[in-house]
Design an enzyme around this catalytic site. Structure first.
Site, PDB file in Angstrom:
ATOM      1  N   ARG A 189       0.792  -1.107   0.295  1.00 15.36           N
ATOM      2  CA  ARG A 189       0.178   0.049   0.333  1.00 15.36           C
ATOM      3  C   ARG A 189       0.755   1.437   0.300  1.00 15.36           C
ATOM      4  O   ARG A 189       0.102   2.031  -0.215  1.00 15.36           O
ATOM      5  CB  ARG A 189      -1.136  -0.047   1.425  1.00 15.36           C
ATOM      6  N   HIS A 227       1.573 -14.043   8.714  1.00 22.33           N
ATOM      7  CA  HIS A 227       0.396 -14.321   7.884  1.00 22.33           C
ATOM      8  C   HIS A 227       1.186 -15.582   6.613  1.00 22.33           C
ATOM      9  O   HIS A 227       1.165 -15.597   5.669  1.00 22.33           O
ATOM     10  CB  HIS A 227       0.603 -13.162   6.800  1.00 22.33           C
ATOM     11  N   CYS A 250      -3.808 -36.155  -2.401  1.00 24.55           N
ATOM     12  CA  CYS A 250      -4.901 -36.429  -2.504  1.00 24.55           C
ATOM     13  C   CYS A 250      -5.379 -35.939  -4.154  1.00 24.55           C
ATOM     14  O   CYS A 250      -6.779 -35.537  -4.590  1.00 24.55           O
ATOM     15  CB  CYS A 250      -5.690 -35.610  -1.611  1.00 24.55           C
ATOM     16  N   SER A 267       1.570  -1.065   7.507  1.00 24.40           N
ATOM     17  CA  SER A 267       0.433  -0.072   7.247  1.00 24.40           C
ATOM     18  C   SER A 267      -0.426   0.163   8.273  1.00 24.40           C
ATOM     19  O   SER A 267      -1.031   1.175   8.964  1.00 24.40           O
ATOM     20  CB  SER A 267      -0.283   0.443   6.282  1.00 24.40           C
ATOM     21  N   ILE A 304      12.662   3.570   7.368  1.00 29.96           N
ATOM     22  CA  ILE A 304      13.736   2.430   8.532  1.00 29.96           C
ATOM     23  C   ILE A 304      14.349   2.214   8.442  1.00 29.96           C
ATOM     24  O   ILE A 304      15.923   1.456   9.663  1.00 29.96           O
ATOM     25  CB  ILE A 304      12.739   1.388   7.952  1.00 29.96           C
TER      26      ILE A 304
HETATM   27  P1  NAD Z   1       1.338  -2.276   3.611  1.00 34.89           P
HETATM   28  O1  NAD Z   1       1.995  -2.362   2.224  1.00 34.89           O
HETATM   29  O2  NAD Z   1      -0.049  -1.778   3.988  1.00 34.89           O
HETATM   30  O3  NAD Z   1       2.199  -0.898   4.413  1.00 34.89           O
HETATM   31  C1  NAD Z   1       3.819  -0.744   4.560  1.00 34.89           C
HETATM   32  C2  NAD Z   1       3.430   0.194   5.315  1.00 34.89           C
HETATM   33  O4  NAD Z   1       5.779   0.392   4.516  1.00 34.89           O
HETATM   34  C3  NAD Z   1       3.115   1.718   4.552  1.00 34.89           C
HETATM   35  O5  NAD Z   1       2.556   2.589   5.198  1.00 34.89           O
HETATM   36  C4  NAD Z   1       4.280   2.221   4.009  1.00 34.89           C
HETATM   37  O6  NAD Z   1       4.907   3.830   3.663  1.00 34.89           O
HETATM   38  C5  NAD Z   1       5.580   2.152   4.732  1.00 34.89           C
HETATM   39  N1  NAD Z   1       7.548   2.548   3.963  1.00 34.89           N
HETATM   40  C6  NAD Z   1       7.772   1.286   3.073  1.00 34.89           C
HETATM   41  N2  NAD Z   1       8.780   1.281   2.998  1.00 34.89           N
HETATM   42  C7  NAD Z   1       8.984   2.087   4.113  1.00 34.89           C
HETATM   43  C8  NAD Z   1      10.403   2.284   3.980  1.00 34.89           C
HETATM   44  N3  NAD Z   1      12.214   2.390   4.079  1.00 34.89           N
HETATM   45  N4  NAD Z   1      10.573   3.071   5.795  1.00 34.89           N
HETATM   46  C9  NAD Z   1       9.246   3.067   6.472  1.00 34.89           C
HETATM   47  N5  NAD Z   1       7.464   2.897   6.348  1.00 34.89           N
HETATM   48  C10 NAD Z   1       8.377   2.478   5.221  1.00 34.89           C
HETATM   49  O7  NAD Z   1       1.980  -3.145   3.926  1.00 34.89           O
HETATM   50  P2  NAD Z   1       1.410  -4.425   5.755  1.00 34.89           P
HETATM   51  O8  NAD Z   1       1.227  -2.804   6.481  1.00 34.89           O
HETATM   52  O9  NAD Z   1       1.985  -5.445   5.881  1.00 34.89           O
HETATM   53  O10 NAD Z   1       0.246  -4.850   5.022  1.00 34.89           O
HETATM   54  C11 NAD Z   1       0.381  -5.563   4.618  1.00 34.89           C
HETATM   55  C12 NAD Z   1       0.252  -7.281   3.779  1.00 34.89           C
HETATM   56  O11 NAD Z   1       1.337  -7.378   2.558  1.00 34.89           O
HETATM   57  C13 NAD Z   1       0.781  -7.881   4.943  1.00 34.89           C
HETATM   58  O12 NAD Z   1      -0.393  -8.873   4.991  1.00 34.89           O
HETATM   59  C14 NAD Z   1       2.120  -8.790   4.199  1.00 34.89           C
HETATM   60  O13 NAD Z   1       1.601 -10.158   3.990  1.00 34.89           O
HETATM   61  C15 NAD Z   1       1.694  -8.521   3.408  1.00 34.89           C
HETATM   62  N6  NAD Z   1       2.889  -8.295   2.070  1.00 34.89           N
HETATM   63  C16 NAD Z   1       4.452  -8.956   2.338  1.00 34.89           C
HETATM   64  C17 NAD Z   1       5.476  -8.558   1.805  1.00 34.89           C
HETATM   65  C18 NAD Z   1       6.659  -9.571   2.471  1.00 34.89           C
HETATM   66  O14 NAD Z   1       6.632 -10.352   2.231  1.00 34.89           O
HETATM   67  N7  NAD Z   1       8.108  -8.114   2.002  1.00 34.89           N
HETATM   68  C19 NAD Z   1       5.434  -7.484   0.644  1.00 34.89           C
HETATM   69  C20 NAD Z   1       4.165  -6.843  -0.219  1.00 34.89           C
HETATM   70  C21 NAD Z   1       3.190  -7.193   1.177  1.00 34.89           C
END
Ligand code: NAD
Length: 256
Positions: free
Chosen positions: A35, A122, A158, A197, A239
């Site tokens: 997102r 997850h 299966c 997020s 981060i």
């Molecule tokens: P999300 O995409 O909803 O949110 C990620 C957040 O991280 C965003 O608000 C963004 O602004 C912030 N962000 C991104 N890069 C950043 C950085 N370098 N520094 C600071 N902030 C940063 O992801 P979520 O909350 O983890 O939820 C989404 C779902 O997506 C989860 O259920 C997960 O299973 C799945 N997912 C996992 C992966 C992975 O395994 N790497 C990748 C994509 C999605």
């Protein structure tokens, strides 16, 4: 709202820290989030169908596409980044109780966080599960079948539908795994949410669990989250540089 120095001090003073990580901790490793501005959903909202259980089960074309996406997943070549290693450093202080992660990429373990500290709420990209009999297989073996031309591989036991061992939309979490995450949120004095997020329930609600048990809550995320007002501190810097600085700064703060 507090600044980074105050947060480093809290990290230094905490006795039991629980971290909750999301896709944002892995973007510096080259895995897009969902997102954020370059997120998978942001760029292609239709892609959600590939990760929706009902569509996956009912439509073989979706399954074929999902397997091809699994083959090309950035996680296979990704390396942990400085934020993953900062949590390894935190573990070395003996005060990290758990790393609850929504990520499926296995990068915390690859960085060196102990397997028994990581709670993958997850699921994991490294496993495949049969939706009928529950048998589990290695993702690598299943992707070999896909590469060899079996575009929608069936369960070898299966004949049921196979799916990556990750939680899709419309699929419940594994109760024992979530119970472990809940216990780790309830049993900490500092709850550190990084790169999420906080828009996916029930995981985001762990913030409330930690808060109700009296923990300080710190959110590290570039964009606003629905829990920013609940948190004791919210820091929005990237981060990859912020988390190592906070953990390193916490060492200085505990010495000073
Ligand atoms: P999300 O995409 O909803 O949110 C990620 C957040 O991280 C965003 O608000 C963004 O602004 C912030 N962000 C991104 N890069 C950043 C950085 N370098 N520094 C600071 N902030 C940063 O992801 P979520 O909350 O983890 O939820 C989404 C779902 O997506 C989860 O259920 C997960 O299973 C799945 N997912 C996992 C992966 C992975 O395994 N790497 C990748 C994509 C999605």
């Amino acid at each position: 709202m507090r600044d980074g120095q105050a947060v480093a001090r809290w990290i230094a003073d905490a006795k039991r820290i629980t971290a909750l990580t999301g896709a944002g901790i892995s973007t510096d490793s080259g895995i897009p989030d969902f997102r954020g501005p370059n997120g998978v959903w942001t760029r292609n909202p239709g892609a959600q169908r590939l990760f929706t259980l009902r569509d996956y089960v009912s439509d073989p074309d979706i399954r074929r596409e999902a397997w091809q996406i699994r083959r090309a997943h950035a996680a296979w070549t990704a390396r942990p980044n400085a934020a993953h290693y900062a949590l390894v450093d935190l573990e070395a202080t003996g005060r990290l109780r758990a790393v609850i992660t929504q990520n499926i990429d296995g990068l915390h373990q690859l960085a060196g966080t102990s397997e028994d500290l990581v709670i993958e709420v997850h699921g994991s990209l490294y496993e495949v599960e049969c939706l009928s009999c529950g048998s589990r297989f290695a993702m690598s073996d299943t992707l070999e079948r896909v590469a060899a031309g079996d575009e929608d591989p069936a369960c070898l036991r299966c004949g049921g539908i196979l799916k990556a061992g990750t939680i899709s939309f419309g699929q419940p979490l594994v109760p024992e795994v979530f119970a472990k995450a809940r216990a780790a949120a309830a049993d900490c004095d500092l709850f550190l949410a990084a790169g999420t997020s906080l828009s996916v329930q029930p995981v985001a609600g762990l913030i409330d669990v930690a808060k109700q048990q009296g923990a300080k809550v710190v959110i590290l995320n570039a964009e606003p989250t629905p829990y920013d007002q609940v948190a004791d501190a919210k820091l929005s810097e990237p981060i990859g540089s912020l988390l190592p600085r906070l953990v390193g700064g916490s060492r200085a703060a505990s010495a000073g």
